[in-house]
Design an enzyme around this catalytic site. Structure first.
Site, PDB file in Angstrom:
ATOM      1  N   ASP A  52       0.846  -1.191   0.000  1.00 33.83           N
ATOM      2  CA  ASP A  52       0.000   0.000   0.000  1.00 33.83           C
ATOM      3  C   ASP A  52       0.881   1.241   0.000  1.00 33.83           C
ATOM      4  O   ASP A  52       1.780   1.380   0.824  1.00 33.83           O
ATOM      5  CB  ASP A  52      -0.889  -0.031   1.248  1.00 33.83           C
ATOM      6  CG  ASP A  52      -1.971   1.034   1.242  1.00 33.83           C
ATOM      7  OD1 ASP A  52      -2.365   1.480   0.147  1.00 33.83           O
ATOM      8  OD2 ASP A  52      -2.436   1.410   2.337  1.00 33.83           O
ATOM      9  N   HIS A  53       0.617   2.147  -0.934  1.00 37.68           N
ATOM     10  CA  HIS A  53       1.347   3.415  -1.021  1.00 37.68           C
ATOM     11  C   HIS A  53       2.861   3.235  -1.120  1.00 37.68           C
ATOM     12  O   HIS A  53       3.624   3.782  -0.323  1.00 37.68           O
ATOM     13  CB  HIS A  53       1.000   4.326   0.158  1.00 37.68           C
ATOM     14  CG  HIS A  53      -0.368   4.921   0.052  1.00 37.68           C
ATOM     15  ND1 HIS A  53      -0.695   5.875  -0.880  1.00 37.68           N
ATOM     16  CD2 HIS A  53      -1.504   4.657   0.736  1.00 37.68           C
ATOM     17  CE1 HIS A  53      -1.969   6.201  -0.753  1.00 37.68           C
ATOM     18  NE2 HIS A  53      -2.492   5.454   0.213  1.00 37.68           N
TER      19      HIS A  53
END
Length: 385
Positions: A98-99
């Protein structure tokens, strides 16, 4: 079974018109709990480790200052934990970064065993975002790994991701982004917000999701739309934390009814992190209230002191550094740490189980194609993406 590329799970959501929750983990016991509750509901599972979660799982308590080496170590630790509990699981499991901050972070995650990565170039000009995302797609697809990008900026703060205001996604730009990058999934900005303070009466712009999906269908674009910043921030948990000595203010999330609606309008993956943090923090505070003798026990007393010192905090990473071996490797050397682990697992299952039901992924596990990374890499090669 072995971990599957996230695309296999996303393809089923498109085919059968439902949404898949994607849940962030920051400890081995959280990964265990996420997989177990998905097994209970016969749902496929998407576990997420944020870029800075990798730093924390690499032993960096001050994870915002994590180095690439910390992230490499942590990515391996998270992947090893997920594989441990997925290998004999009856459900498909994907592990998603994520990210991802940059190319190096994505490479580190893939090397560690992640089957999907997100590269977040949303703060860059469109052309630079395309260039960075395309670079990650080329590297990842050669290895069968799914790639998610982001277009538009979400307000709020979560780990290193911060923006004061939102910039909504232009549906036609989303079409161009898919076409120019070959990305599998795209996080759009349509009114959701990172963190626990999303606003009391936040209304997401469902028309952006509708228009984006319609443009994709018109142009023959294959891909999945993703909702970031979508925690529901259950008010009963916020109230319970504050009654237990917490000091959370203005903590409001996205209403579940809105998320359920957009799940039928093209949003197929819904990211949730804050809800898990809140439930775990509530459980920790309850434990030390109900079993006050633990406040003096050598292996866990420091956790209690951190809870006292940080009443406004709800991220368990603030409280768990005293037991980093347990966080990183799942070791439970005594009953007191076992109590902490039990708190964490119960908190995860409470919120994740609720959202599995709400997003209608219950019973969908048999619908997922059991495809390997090598097989997916060959498909990408044939398609030329």
């Amino acid at each position: 079974m072995p971990l599957v590329p996230m695309k296999a799970i996303l393809d089923a959501t498109e085919r059968y018109n439902y949404a898949q929750g994607a849940f962030n983990v920051n400890a081995v016991c959280q990964a265990k709990a996420v997989i177990e509750v998905h097994e209970m509901f016969r749902s496929a599972a998407i576990l997420q480790g944020a870029d800075l979660a990798n730093a924390f799982m690499g032993g960096r308590a001050d994870f915002t200052k994590g180095t690439l080496e910390d992230k490499k170590k942590g990515a391996l630790n998270i992947a090893n934990a997920v594989k441990k509990y997925a290998v004999n699981s009856p459900i498909p499991v994907a592990l998603h970064l994520d990210h991802g901050k940059d190319m190096d972070s994505c490479v580190a995650a893939i090397a560690g065993g992640y089957t999907s990565v997100m590269i977040d170039g949303s703060s860059l000009p469109f052309d630079e975002n395309v260039e960075l995302t395309r670079e990650v797609v080329k590297y990842a697809h050669e290895r069968g790994v799914t790639v998610e990008g982001e277009l538009g900026v979400l307000a709020g703060v979560e780990d290193h991701v911060f923006a004061a205001t939102s910039t909504y996604t232009n549906p036609m730009d989303a079409v161009k982004f898919f076409r120019q990058t070959g990305v599998d999934a795209l996080a759009i900005s349509y009114g959701t917000k990172h963190g626990a303070n999303k606003g009391k009466d936040t209304v997401i712009r469902k028309e952006i999701a509708i228009a984006t999906k319609e443009c994709m269908l018109h142009e023959g674009i294959e891909g999945t739309l993703v909702s970031h910043g979508s925690s529901t921030v259950p008010q009963y948990i916020v109230s319970e934390i504050n009654a237990l000595g917490g000091a959370l203010k203005d903590a409001y999330g996205i209403k579940k009814e809105q998320l359920k609606e957009v799940s039928k309008l093209g949003i197929r993956k819904i990211n949730v992190d804050t809800d898990i943090r809140l439930a775990v923090t509530r459980n920790l505070r309850e434990l030390f209230r109900d079993e006050p003798e633990l406040r003096e026990r050598s292996t866990v007393s420091a956790i209690y002191q951190l809870l006292l010192a940080n009443p406004a905090a709800f991220d368990p990473r603030v409280f768990l550094p005293p037991i980093m071996d347990t966080v990183m490797y799942g070791s439970v050397p005594d009953e007191d740490i076992g109590c902490i682990v039990d708190c964490i697992e119960r908190g995860v299952k409470e919120v994740v189980g609720t959202l599995i039901v709400e997003f209608e992924s219950v019973g969908k596990a048999p619908l997922i194609e059991n495809v390997s990374l090598d097989e997916m890499a060959e498909r990408y090669r044939v398609k030329g993406i």
